[in-house]
Design a protein around this motif. Structure first.
Motif, short mmCIF file in Angstrom:
data_model
loop_
_atom_site.label_atom_id
_atom_site.label_comp_id
_atom_site.label_asym_id
_atom_site.label_seq_id
_atom_site.Cartn_x
_atom_site.Cartn_y
_atom_site.Cartn_z
N PRO A 170 0.80 -1.24 0.00
CA PRO A 170 0.00 0.00 0.00
C PRO A 170 0.83 1.28 0.00
N ARG A 171 2.09 1.21 0.41
CA ARG A 171 2.88 2.44 0.46
C ARG A 171 3.11 3.02 -0.94
N HIS A 172 3.07 2.17 -1.97
CA HIS A 172 3.27 2.69 -3.33
C HIS A 172 2.04 3.45 -3.81
N LEU A 173 0.87 2.99 -3.42
CA LEU A 173 -0.34 3.75 -3.71
C LEU A 173 -0.34 5.06 -2.93
N LYS A 174 0.11 5.01 -1.69
CA LYS A 174 0.16 6.21 -0.85
C LYS A 174 1.08 7.27 -1.45
N LEU A 175 2.18 6.83 -2.08
CA LEU A 175 3.08 7.78 -2.75
C LEU A 175 2.31 8.63 -3.75
N LEU A 176 1.39 8.00 -4.48
CA LEU A 176 0.63 8.71 -5.50
C LEU A 176 -0.48 9.56 -4.90
N THR A 177 -1.19 9.03 -3.92
CA THR A 177 -2.25 9.83 -3.31
C THR A 177 -1.67 11.01 -2.54
N ASP A 178 -0.51 10.82 -1.93
CA ASP A 178 0.17 11.95 -1.28
C ASP A 178 0.56 13.01 -2.31
N ALA A 179 1.01 12.56 -3.48
CA ALA A 179 1.39 13.51 -4.54
C ALA A 179 0.18 14.31 -5.01
N ALA B 164 -2.42 15.07 -3.22
CA ALA B 164 -2.73 16.03 -2.15
C ALA B 164 -1.74 17.18 -2.11
N ARG B 165 -0.48 16.89 -2.42
CA ARG B 165 0.55 17.94 -2.40
C ARG B 165 0.40 18.87 -3.60
N LYS B 166 0.19 18.30 -4.76
CA LYS B 166 0.09 19.11 -5.97
C LYS B 166 -1.24 19.84 -6.05
N PHE B 167 -2.30 19.17 -5.64
CA PHE B 167 -3.66 19.73 -5.76
C PHE B 167 -4.39 19.54 -4.43
N PRO B 168 -4.12 20.38 -3.43
CA PRO B 168 -4.72 20.21 -2.09
C PRO B 168 -6.23 20.06 -2.08
N PRO B 169 -7.00 20.72 -2.96
CA PRO B 169 -8.45 20.50 -2.92
C PRO B 169 -8.86 19.06 -3.22
N LEU B 170 -7.93 18.27 -3.78
CA LEU B 170 -8.25 16.88 -4.13
C LEU B 170 -7.73 15.88 -3.10
N ALA B 171 -7.23 16.35 -1.98
CA ALA B 171 -6.72 15.45 -0.94
C ALA B 171 -7.83 14.48 -0.53
N GLY B 172 -7.50 13.19 -0.54
CA GLY B 172 -8.46 12.17 -0.13
C GLY B 172 -9.47 11.80 -1.19
N ILE B 173 -9.30 12.29 -2.42
CA ILE B 173 -10.27 11.99 -3.47
C ILE B 173 -10.31 10.49 -3.75
N GLN B 174 -11.47 10.00 -4.13
CA GLN B 174 -11.66 8.58 -4.42
C GLN B 174 -10.81 8.16 -5.63
N ILE B 175 -10.11 7.04 -5.47
CA ILE B 175 -9.32 6.47 -6.57
C ILE B 175 -10.16 5.35 -7.19
#
Length: 481
Positions: free
Chosen positions: A339-348, A350-361
């Motif tokens: 799961p840490r590899h997926l987290k790398l992308l979801t963290d990215a 959130a970092r690049k586009f904060p309004p999309l933090a936690g968006i459904q994948i």
């Protein structure tokens, strides 16, 4: 009726597995889900046959090679695919077609081969991109011709991009421009990682599966035969004739073209063994963004985007308003589903586009990229004594160039390359190299240690990307290893 598929294997690793399987299902990518039914007629080989040319691998390169052999040279090839058409690299990438091939940029071409060769190589790669752009306009593949934005993820990277832009403009004649962080936000999107960018007009986003299936339909109409579920599990050459053994039958042919990309196993042929470093890349696609989210992220363009990290992120807004984003991933197949590899992308995200933090994948997948040990592809006959050719080593830049590589490979397999000056270019006139250490020693004996080095390099690259500026004199040998 098509035979039942065997399950997708998320832990497949080309450096370990003897075979990519037989008749496996596709990875669960967004591209596959949107592509609809593939062309009818795919079925395993069930008897022994004779062929003029056998192509191994039914991705973009293999399909293009078969298409151009039939269309331009009157040769109807047989294509053998272990699993499904467009099963490997061609269905697991980001769909970003750029004016590039391999991992080296044009300034590095000049440093390695000199200005004259670099200009000729640029003309060849540019011709390949123009051909891809033309094909993308002809095929129903959700193509968006909106350019490429190379994002400076730290302020000091703007100097690098400015230098690159100057070389592109003054040496190669490209009309590109440097944008400030404010201009990026005003014209493209509010990427909070951005300190500015280099904009290139040569960038086309596609659904790569729809694109490949469009090419396959044309190839089929010209008489190309494709056998899925037919891995090559044995290969003998008897009196100059190749005998390619599959579970359902043997194909005998005088000429063979290997187009297996990052899924080129170690036992397929000695000509490719240890010549490719397969690298995992992960990708996600979100649910569609709402109008409020589009406004909050200020997306005003469907341009393809990459950033200046060595372990780069590639991303874009898709035509249906989903965000696609990918980057490098695990070192081994066994760790791919961590799961840490997926987290790398979801963290990215959130970092690049904060309004999309936690968006459904909605979609998450990974796949192997074929990186050559000197960072550039080869479309060549590696041993003049054998009638075997390959096109390998795109390094993640194969979406656009693979179709041109197939055209050139078809030309070579058809014996129409001897009087053509373009084949003196370095991507055509030498075989893939063995791995090296610090640019000094190339040897197959180093191959078992590649992943140890990869782990160390990934840590170094992360520190360089996120924490401190990399001394170029120290890093460059690693980039070539």
């Amino acid at each position: 009726m098509r035979p039942a598929l065997t399950p997708y294997d998320p832990q497949y690793d080309p450096l370990i597995a003897r075979s990519p399987g037989a008749g496996r299902a596709h990875a669960p990518t967004y591209w596959i889900d949107q592509a609809g039914r593939r062309p009818e007629g795919d079925s395993p080989l069930t008897t022994d046959i004779q062929a003029d040319v056998v192509i191994i691998g039914a991705g973009l390169t293999g399909i293009s090679t078969a298409l151009y052999l039939a269309k331009e040279h009157g040769t109807r090839a047989v294509v053998l695919e272990a699993n499904q058409s467009v099963w490997g690299c061609s269905s697991r990438n980001g769909g970003q077609g750029q004016n590039a091939s391999g991992r080296l940029n044009r300034k590095q071409w000049i440093a390695r081969w000199g200005l004259d060769v670099a200009k000729k190589l640029d003309a060849e790669i540019r011709a390949g991109f123009d051909n891809f752009r033309h094909l993308a306009r002809q095929i129903d593949c959700d193509a968006v011709d909106a350019g490429h934005l190379y994002i400076a993820h730290r302020p000091e990277k703007l100097d690098y991009l400015q230098d690159l832009a100057t070389v592109h403009r003054e040496v190669f004649g490209y009309d590109n421009r440097i944008l400030s962080a404010q201009a990026v936000r005003a014209e493209f999107c509010d990427d909070r990682d951005s300190s500015g960018a280099l904009f290139e007009s040569e960038g086309v986003g596609i659904n790569p599966v729809k694109f490949a299936l469009g090419l396959l339909r044309e190839a089929r109409a010209l008489g190309v035969k494709l056998h899925t579920g037919s891995p090559v599990d044995g290969w003998e050459t008897i009196a100059g004739e190749h005998h390619l053994h599959t579970p359902g039958g043997t194909v005998r042919a005088k000429r063979v073209a290997v187009c297996t990309g990052g899924y080129t196993g170690q036992v397929l042929t000695p000509l490719a063994k240890n010549k490719i470093m397969p690298i995992l890349s992960n990708s996600v696609v979100t649910r569609p963004l709402t109008p409020a989210e589009l406004e909050a992220t200020q997306f005003r363009s469907h341009a393809i985007l990459t950033d200046t990290r060595t372990l780069r992120f590639y991303y874009r807004l898709l035509p249906d308003s989903r965000l696609q984003l990918g980057s490098r991933s695990a070192v081994t197949g066994a760790d791919a589903a961590n799961p840490r590899h997926l987290k790398l992308l979801t963290d990215a995200i959130a970092r690049k586009f904060p309004p999309l933090a936690g968006i459904q994948i909605d979609y998450s997948w990974w796949g192997w990229v074929d990186v050559s040990h000197d960072m550039m592809p080869r479309i060549t006959r590696p041993d003049p004594g054998q009638s075997v050719w390959y096109a390998l080593g795109y390094g993640g830049n194969g979406v656009a160039f693979s179709t041109w590589a197939g055209k050139r490979l078809a030309q070579r397999v058809a014996g129409k390359d001897e009087a053509c000056e373009v084949f003196n270019l370095p991507i055509y006139n030498s075989p893939l190299q063995y791995p090296n250490i610090l640019g000094a020693v190339r040897s197959p004996a180093l191959a078992p240690f590649r992943r140890l080095g990869q782990r160390a390099l990934y840590r170094w690259y992360w520190l360089e990307d996120e924490k401190f500026r990399r001394p170029e004199s120290f890093a460059q040998p690693f980039l070539q290893s």
